[in-house]
Design a protein around this motif. Structure first.
Motif, mmCIF file in Angstrom:
data_model
loop_
_atom_site.group_PDB
_atom_site.id
_atom_site.type_symbol
_atom_site.label_atom_id
_atom_site.label_comp_id
_atom_site.label_asym_id
_atom_site.label_seq_id
_atom_site.Cartn_x
_atom_site.Cartn_y
_atom_site.Cartn_z
ATOM 1 N N ASP A 96 0.855 -1.185 0.000
ATOM 2 C CA ASP A 96 0.000 0.000 0.000
ATOM 3 C C ASP A 96 0.889 1.232 0.000
ATOM 4 O O ASP A 96 1.570 1.520 0.980
ATOM 5 N N HIS A 98 -0.361 4.313 -0.725
ATOM 6 C CA HIS A 98 -1.270 5.462 -0.752
ATOM 7 C C HIS A 98 -0.869 6.548 0.244
ATOM 8 O O HIS A 98 -1.022 7.738 -0.049
ATOM 9 N N HIS A 147 -4.141 -7.233 -0.446
ATOM 10 C CA HIS A 147 -4.460 -5.805 -0.424
ATOM 11 C C HIS A 147 -3.451 -5.110 -1.330
ATOM 12 O O HIS A 147 -2.244 -5.262 -1.146
ATOM 13 N N ARG A 149 -2.884 -1.167 -3.035
ATOM 14 C CA ARG A 149 -3.359 0.193 -3.266
ATOM 15 C C ARG A 149 -2.196 1.051 -3.759
ATOM 16 O O ARG A 149 -1.183 1.204 -3.079
ATOM 17 N N ASP A 150 -2.346 1.569 -4.960
ATOM 18 C CA ASP A 150 -1.338 2.438 -5.589
ATOM 19 C C ASP A 150 0.026 1.763 -5.675
ATOM 20 O O ASP A 150 1.065 2.424 -5.607
#
Length: 275
Positions: A96, A98, A147, A149-150
């Protein structure tokens, strides 16, 4: 009947309410819930909830946002925890980018090098723990909940090393069809949340329409991402039905077909009751 394949029943948002949440879910046709760990402590709570409630299973793992605070020996703790009979997967794990720590410094050009160093160190810790947990999943014969994210490219670079060794589900999938097809080609799955009910979620709608049967599951990610018409309020497992109903509309089929397909997929992935 449906399974909420990704919930966070151990979060404080639901303190003291789990039996009621389960009852409301059952009334909506959700007969099973997978509660997901995000830290060593949270994984222990998830496993305990699975032991207390017949309709609940657990996934255990360390979320990338918890990577830097993970205790030494965390993998050994997860290994022991995974021996519990109602632990059905490793997760949620991944990368992640983000909210990397260098973001707060980037407004000052003179601190750009410091910001890059902070971000690089954080990414390295996340990647190391991600690979360690994927290795643990292979060792234990479990699949894993991802998971991302970005951090798509870096995540895929790691995931590709494990092709054929285990299956992964990229939860809360929000990417376009081409990225979904890349995962399907590698033998992995995606999972849809309440985002699929949002009017402006065009990419998710396109992916939901094009994904083959058997390639996706349904989830809430509760307490987050409540579907319409509850958007902005607390999400809970009963809302899985709204996700499935919207998928049926998008795909031009009935709810029963979505339920049958996603139940079969979830059963194959998590192997409920097989341990």
């Amino acid at each position: 009947m449906l399974t909420d394949t990704h919930a966070h029943l151990d979060f404080s948002d639901f303190a003291g309410e789990v039996p009621d949440l389960i009852a409301r879910a059952a009334a909506a046709g959700i007969h099973r819930i997978v509660t997901i760990g995000t830290s060593v402590e949270g994984s222990a709570r998830a496993a305990a909830l699975a032991g207390e409630h017949a309709s609940v299973y657990a996934a255990i793992g360390i979320h990338p946002d918890s990577a830097e605070s993970a205790p030494e020996g965390a993998i050994n703790t997860l290994r022991e925890m995974a021996r519990l009979p109602r632990v059905a997967a490793i997760g949620e794990i991944g990368l992640d980018y983000h909210r990397l720590p260098g973001a707060a410094l980037r407004s000052d050009p003179e601190r750009a090098v410091e910001a890059d160093a902070l971000d690089g160190a954080c990414k390295a810790v996340q990647a190391r723990l991600f690979e360690e947990q994927l290795g643990l999943a292979v060792e234990l014969g479990l699949n894993a909940v991802i998971h991302q994210r970005d951090a798509w490219d870096d995540t895929l670079a790691i995931v590709e090393k494990y092709t054929g060794k285990l299956r992964l589900v990229f939860h809360c999938f929000g990417e376009a069809p081409a990225r979904a097809r890349r995962l399907f080609d590698l033998g992995h799955l995606v999972s849809f949340t309440g985002i699929v009910t949002f009017k402006n979620a065009k990419s998710v709608h396109e992916t939901a329409v094009s994904a083959p049967d058997g390639s996706f599951m349904v989830e809430t990610d509760c307490p987050f991402l409540a579907p319409a018409p509850h958007r902005g309020s607390r999400c809970e497992p009963a809302h899985t039905r709204l996700v499935a109903e919207r998928l049926a509309v998008l795909r031009g089929c009935d709810l029963g077909q979505i339920a049958e397909s996603t139940e079969q997929t979830a059963g194959q992935f998590f192997r409920f009751g097989a341990r």
